[in-house]
Design an enzyme around this catalytic site. Structure first.
Site, mmCIF file in Angstrom:
data_model
loop_
_atom_site.group_PDB
_atom_site.id
_atom_site.type_symbol
_atom_site.label_atom_id
_atom_site.label_comp_id
_atom_site.label_asym_id
_atom_site.label_seq_id
_atom_site.Cartn_x
_atom_site.Cartn_y
_atom_site.Cartn_z
ATOM 1 N N TYR A 1 -4.747 3.894 7.714
ATOM 2 C CA TYR A 1 -6.076 2.782 7.986
ATOM 3 C C TYR A 1 -6.831 3.457 9.443
ATOM 4 O O TYR A 1 -6.515 4.741 9.724
ATOM 5 C CB TYR A 1 -6.075 1.406 8.156
ATOM 6 C CG TYR A 1 -4.955 1.442 6.433
ATOM 7 C CD1 TYR A 1 -6.135 2.300 5.491
ATOM 8 C CD2 TYR A 1 -4.224 0.653 6.616
ATOM 9 C CE1 TYR A 1 -5.264 1.491 4.326
ATOM 10 C CE2 TYR A 1 -3.019 0.334 5.058
ATOM 11 C CZ TYR A 1 -3.564 0.814 4.033
ATOM 12 O OH TYR A 1 -3.412 0.752 2.559
ATOM 13 N N SER B 1 0.851 -1.372 -0.436
ATOM 14 C CA SER B 1 0.169 0.048 0.215
ATOM 15 C C SER B 1 0.653 1.091 0.290
ATOM 16 O O SER B 1 0.482 2.245 -0.183
ATOM 17 C CB SER B 1 -0.816 0.414 1.166
ATOM 18 O OG SER B 1 -1.989 -1.218 1.621
ATOM 19 N N LYS C 1 0.639 3.114 -3.161
ATOM 20 C CA LYS C 1 -0.584 4.277 -3.011
ATOM 21 C C LYS C 1 -0.503 6.089 -3.020
ATOM 22 O O LYS C 1 -1.065 6.686 -3.432
ATOM 23 C CB LYS C 1 -1.239 4.079 -2.393
ATOM 24 C CG LYS C 1 -2.491 2.462 -2.234
ATOM 25 C CD LYS C 1 -3.380 2.418 -0.701
ATOM 26 C CE LYS C 1 -3.682 0.530 -1.067
ATOM 27 N NZ LYS C 1 -4.400 0.260 0.189
ATOM 28 N N TYR D 1 -3.075 -2.503 -10.397
ATOM 29 C CA TYR D 1 -2.570 -2.115 -9.391
ATOM 30 C C TYR D 1 -2.064 -3.204 -8.827
ATOM 31 O O TYR D 1 -1.226 -3.166 -7.729
ATOM 32 C CB TYR D 1 -3.811 -1.871 -8.875
ATOM 33 C CG TYR D 1 -3.792 -2.223 -7.107
ATOM 34 C CD1 TYR D 1 -3.567 -1.472 -6.196
ATOM 35 C CD2 TYR D 1 -3.926 -3.632 -6.172
ATOM 36 C CE1 TYR D 1 -4.074 -1.619 -5.174
ATOM 37 C CE2 TYR D 1 -4.695 -3.329 -5.187
ATOM 38 C CZ TYR D 1 -4.568 -2.705 -4.016
ATOM 39 O OH TYR D 1 -4.706 -2.291 -2.626
ATOM 40 N N VAL E 1 0.779 -4.067 3.785
ATOM 41 C CA VAL E 1 1.021 -5.279 4.627
ATOM 42 C C VAL E 1 2.056 -5.930 4.120
ATOM 43 O O VAL E 1 2.732 -7.259 4.461
ATOM 44 C CB VAL E 1 -0.256 -5.802 3.656
ATOM 45 C CG1 VAL E 1 -1.718 -5.686 4.475
ATOM 46 C CG2 VAL E 1 -0.812 -6.104 2.377
HETATM 47 O O1 DON Z 1 -4.994 -4.441 -2.188
HETATM 48 C C1 DON Z 1 -3.942 -4.913 -1.038
HETATM 49 O O2 DON Z 1 -4.843 -6.062 0.120
HETATM 50 C C2 DON Z 1 -2.677 -5.338 -0.876
HETATM 51 N N1 DON Z 1 -2.007 -4.987 -2.494
HETATM 52 C C3 DON Z 1 -1.764 -3.978 -0.005
HETATM 53 C C4 DON Z 1 -2.862 -4.006 0.794
HETATM 54 C C5 DON Z 1 -2.046 -3.353 1.921
HETATM 55 O O3 DON Z 1 -0.768 -3.184 1.533
HETATM 56 C C6 DON Z 1 -2.276 -2.437 3.382
HETATM 57 N N2 DON Z 1 -1.158 -1.856 3.871
HETATM 58 N N3 DON Z 1 -1.215 -1.959 5.456
#
Ligand code: DON
Length: 304
Positions: A240, A61, A64, A188, A258
Site C-alpha cells: 500500500y 489482502s 488479491k 470477496y 491485515v
Molecule cells: O477488506 C478488507 O478491509 C480486508 N478484508 C482486507 C484488507 C487488507 O488485508 C489490507 N492489508 N493490509
C-alpha cells in the site's frame, strides 16, 4: 539457516509492541499479538521454518494476488485493465477518495480494496463458482487440501464491511463492478477469510517466484505474463502506501494482509511467508516488515 531465521525473529520481536491488532474487523482483534513466524520455500526444494509458522491466520489482502491472476487468466489483461488501473494511490488500502475525484472513475490498482472487489467481480462463473474456483486455485498452489474459510472472521467482515460495501455500490453505479454487489462482496469476504499459515503463503510466493508453475508437479497453472503482472503490482502497490519505502528497504515483491501475514518472493529463488498480527499504521505487519528487511539485507535479496 534455521539458526539465522531464529536470530532474525528474536531480534525483531520488539517491533510487535509498535503495532496494533486491527479492530475494524472485530474478530481479527482476537488474534495472538505475539505470534511471530517465518517460512521459506526454496525453488531447489528446501524448506525452512522458524517460530509460529504453523499458527493459523486469515489471508486477507494477500488473496488479491490470487484473484488478480485468476481474472487475468479468465479475461485477459486488456479486458481487466478497462476496469482497474495500474497505478499506486499513495492512500490507505480502503480509501475511497480517488474513486470519485479522478476520472475515469475506476479503482487505481487491483491491490487496494476497491480494485480487488472489482477484480473479483470479473472472475468467470456464478458467485459460488467464483469462490470455488478461487479456493481450488489456492489449494493447488499451496498443495494444501484443508484450506477453508474461517467462519467467524468471514461473518465479522460481512457485518462490518460497510466501507467496502459503499465502494462496491459506487463502482456498480459507474459501471466498474459487474453483477450483483452483495454477491460479489460475499465472494470477496470469503476469499479474505481463508485461513492459512506461513507455509501456505510461502508456497504462493514460491509459485510466483517460479513464474506460475507448480514446484511439486511442474504444471503451469498461470501464464508467465500474468504471474509477471501480479509480481509487478506486489512491488508497486503490495504494501500500500508503504510500497516505496519497502522497495528501498527490502526490495522484493511482497503483499501484506491485515491478518498479519506478508507473502514475499525472490524471483527465480524462493517464496517467503511471514506472520506478525500486530500492524503498523499502514496496515502492514510491524514486525513482519522488519523481519523481511533483515532477511533481505543478510542474504542480499533485493532485486534492484
Ligand atoms: O477488506 C478488507 O478491509 C480486508 N478484508 C482486507 C484488507 C487488507 O488485508 C489490507 N492489508 N493490509
Amino acid at each position: 539457516m534455521k539458526h539465522k531465521l531464529k536470530e532474525i525473529l528474536d531480534k525483531n520481536r520488539c517491533f510487535i509492541e509498535a503495532g496494533n491488532l486491527p479492530t475494524y474487523i472485530p474478530e481479527l482483534s482476537k488474534a495472538n499479538k505475539n505470534a511471530l513466524g517465518i517460512y521459506i520455500v526454496d525453488l531447489n526444494g528446501e524448506e525452512y521454518g522458524e517460530g509460529d509458522y504453523e499458527y493459523p491466520f486469515t489471508i486477507q489482502s494477500i488473496s488479491k494476488v490470487i484473484t488478480l491472476m485468476l481474472a487475468l487468466e479468465d479475461r485477459g489483461a486488456e479486458e481487466i485493465f478497462k476496469f482497474v488501473g495500474m497505478e499506486p494511490t499513495g492512500d490507505s488500502f480502503n480509501s475511497m477518495m480517488k474513486l470519485e475525484i479522478v476520472r475515469p472513475s475506476r479503482p487505481f490498482n487491483p491491490m487496494i480494496n476497491a480494485g480487488a472487489i472489482a477484480v473479483t467481480s470479473l472472475i468467470n462463473g456464478s458467485p459460488e463458482e467464483k469462490f470455488q474456483r478461487i479456493l481450488t486455485l489456492f489449494k493447488k498452489i499451496t498443495n494444501n487440501d484443508s484450506i477453508k474459510v474461517n467462519h467467524e472472521v468471514y461473518l465479522s467482515e460481512k457485518k462490518t464491511g460497510d466501507r467496502n460495501r459503499a465502494m462496491a455500490y459506487f463502482m456498480r453505479d459507474v459501471g466498474v463492478l459487474q453483477g450483483d454487489v452483495e454477491d460479489n462482496l460475499d465472494v470477496y469476504f470469503r476469499q479474505c477469510s481463508l485461513e492459512v499459515t506461513c507455509r501456505d503463503i510461502a508456497k504462493i510466493g514460491a509459485f510466483l517466484a517460479n513464474d506460475g508453475v507448480l514446484l511439486q508437479t511442474g504444471e503451469r497453472l498461470i501464464e508467465a505474463k500474468n504471474a509477471k503482472i501480479a509480481k509487478t503490482f506486489m512491488v508497486t502497490c503490495g504494501m500500500y502506501n508503504a510500497s516505496g519505502e519497502f522497495a528501498i528497504e527490502v526490495g522484493i515483491p511482497a503483499k501484506s494482509g491485515v491478518g498479519g501475514g506478508i507473502m514475499a518472493l525472490v524471483p527465480g529463488k524462493m517464496g517467503i511467508g511471514v506472520l506478525g498480527p500486530a500492524l503498523d499504521d499502514k496496515g502492514n505487519s510491524s514486525a513482519g516488515v522488519q523481519i523481511l528487511s533483515d532477511l533481505s539485507n543478510l542474504f542480499n535479496l533485493s532485486i534492484f
